[in-house]
Design a protein around this motif. Sequence first.
Motif, mmCIF file in Angstrom:
data_model
loop_
_atom_site.group_PDB
_atom_site.id
_atom_site.type_symbol
_atom_site.label_atom_id
_atom_site.label_comp_id
_atom_site.label_asym_id
_atom_site.label_seq_id
_atom_site.Cartn_x
_atom_site.Cartn_y
_atom_site.Cartn_z
ATOM 1 N N GLY A 243 -67.831 66.134 106.006
ATOM 2 C CA GLY A 243 -67.078 64.832 105.169
ATOM 3 C C GLY A 243 -67.418 63.638 105.340
ATOM 4 O O GLY A 243 -67.408 62.786 104.531
ATOM 5 N N VAL A 244 -67.952 63.099 106.510
ATOM 6 C CA VAL A 244 -68.448 61.772 106.867
ATOM 7 C C VAL A 244 -69.772 61.618 106.131
ATOM 8 O O VAL A 244 -69.966 60.503 105.196
ATOM 9 N N VAL B 27 -68.818 60.921 102.506
ATOM 10 C CA VAL B 27 -68.625 59.585 102.404
ATOM 11 C C VAL B 27 -69.936 58.663 102.093
ATOM 12 O O VAL B 27 -69.938 57.787 101.281
ATOM 13 N N ALA B 28 -70.829 59.051 102.783
ATOM 14 C CA ALA B 28 -71.950 57.990 102.800
ATOM 15 C C ALA B 28 -72.745 58.441 101.660
ATOM 16 O O ALA B 28 -73.332 57.403 100.990
ATOM 17 N N TYR B 29 -72.785 59.726 101.119
ATOM 18 C CA TYR B 29 -73.424 59.837 99.938
ATOM 19 C C TYR B 29 -72.687 59.265 98.687
ATOM 20 O O TYR B 29 -73.435 58.751 97.970
ATOM 21 N N ILE B 30 -71.627 59.232 98.835
ATOM 22 C CA ILE B 30 -70.500 58.673 97.707
ATOM 23 C C ILE B 30 -70.877 56.941 97.748
ATOM 24 O O ILE B 30 -71.256 56.463 96.728
ATOM 25 N N LEU B 31 -71.079 56.427 98.941
ATOM 26 C CA LEU B 31 -71.551 55.093 98.872
ATOM 27 C C LEU B 31 -72.902 54.862 98.537
ATOM 28 O O LEU B 31 -73.138 53.835 97.531
ATOM 29 N N TYR C 129 -70.884 68.300 100.901
ATOM 30 C CA TYR C 129 -71.805 67.130 100.969
ATOM 31 C C TYR C 129 -72.058 66.382 99.695
ATOM 32 O O TYR C 129 -71.980 65.414 99.247
ATOM 33 N N GLY D 257 -70.464 64.009 96.974
ATOM 34 C CA GLY D 257 -70.675 62.566 96.959
ATOM 35 C C GLY D 257 -71.420 62.008 95.893
ATOM 36 O O GLY D 257 -71.160 60.853 95.211
ATOM 37 N N GLY E 20 -69.285 59.275 93.541
ATOM 38 C CA GLY E 20 -69.809 58.033 93.578
ATOM 39 C C GLY E 20 -70.279 57.705 92.437
ATOM 40 O O GLY E 20 -70.068 56.379 91.967
ATOM 41 N N VAL F 86 -69.232 51.725 106.802
ATOM 42 C CA VAL F 86 -69.393 53.342 106.730
ATOM 43 C C VAL F 86 -70.531 53.613 107.606
ATOM 44 O O VAL F 86 -70.618 54.483 108.405
ATOM 45 N N TRP G 287 -69.099 53.983 111.140
ATOM 46 C CA TRP G 287 -68.431 55.407 111.377
ATOM 47 C C TRP G 287 -69.468 56.293 111.527
ATOM 48 O O TRP G 287 -69.313 57.254 112.423
#
Length: 447
Positions: free
Chosen positions: A20-21, A24-28, A147, A150, A154, A200, A203
């Motif tokens: 999940g984390v 989030v990085a991939y979304i960003l 994964y 994202g 994004g 992020v 995180w």
Amino acid sequence: MSVDAERPAAKSWYPWYVTGVLMVAYILSFLDRQILYLMVEPIKADLAISDFQFALLTGGAFGIFYTLMGLPIGWMADRYNRKNLIAVGITLWSVMTALCGLANSYAHLFLARIGVGVGEATLSPSAYSMLSDSFDKKRLPRAMSIYTFGLFIGAGLAMIIGGEVIAAVKASPDLELPLFGAMRSWHMVFIVVGLPGLAVALWVETLKEPARTGMVKQPPKTAGHFPFADVFAFIGENKLMSLSLFIGPAFFSVLAYSDSWYPELFIRIWGWNVEESGRINGVSSLIAGPIGLLFAGWLSSRWLAAGRTDACLRLTALGAVGIMIPAIAMPLMPTAGSMAFMLFPFKFFIGFTPVLIPSAIQMVAPNHLRAQLGAVFLFAVGIIGVSMGPILPAFLSDFVFSGDRALPHALATAAAVIGPVTFILLWVGMKQYRQRYQEMTVAESRQ
């Protein structure tokens, strides 16, 4: 003991938290990457550049350096702490995205986009390796699909929120800053979306580095330092399979990345404003993309459980046929509504490659080459797909076709040529892939 037995237990929650984390990085990363596509006209007007020059900001400045840096970064990810590498990369691309907001010339913006590409190159090779060490083969496609969420979240948020941010910033007066001069609306958008990435990065730094599993014994000359020559040896020993795992998906991504022109297509052909175009492109990414990647992860896992070891590669080849049809038809639709409708099947099939091919590679790669082979996949996708996806339609639009319909004709023509080639490239290595999968299964069972 089997390699899969070394991985975390199936009910462990922490690997899913890590997934999940990383998502989030991939979304960003995609938010920072895609936001540029909503600002074609203001950037072109302020910097006095053409469609082709604008495409070079994505396919050249970003795409080429994103892929070139992926190779040494993949080598580093196979040797050093992967979550630290990702945290540094997020910091770099976030700062460089914000610096795009200070660009007052084409050269300045071009250099900042290079920095974004270099930073984002750290993420996926390291993430692929971390996930492969966290899940067994049957669960890996599902983890990869989460994964890969994202990508679409994004891209969708870049279109939806980006359109709203652009509209809001446009309503504000230009700012005058010392040294940097006038700050236009598009400058402020880059700053707004770039700086939150620093949080992020912190995180990601809190994650635990997963233990490496499935390590193979190296010959005396190579033990301990994992030379990149091993990657070339692996490719040379599996030529047809490598063609399907690296070049086939790269041509698939030429089709996928042509959608960088879709927001502008609605503006240019149908007179939509930025918010309207961003909304439909964003909604289609948020809905159809995740459905496609979840479907691909679910079906490939079922096929693998049933003994179809080429499931990931076979589904990608079928997806190439699926994406080609809307890629040809969508730009030529007679109404804005029908064009918008065709976005959904297109985005559905985009979700196949990012989850299926990385999973397929990890299943046949020895541990000491996992991140590097993941980087080779990203290198091929970047050089051919991320670069040529935006550039090929722009080239055809500027230099082959003419008139108001030049862009849609260019997009449809590119898809009609690339689609059949993609299917052939993905299918040709299927038999060799099955053989390699079986060899890996036998080798792992003996450890």
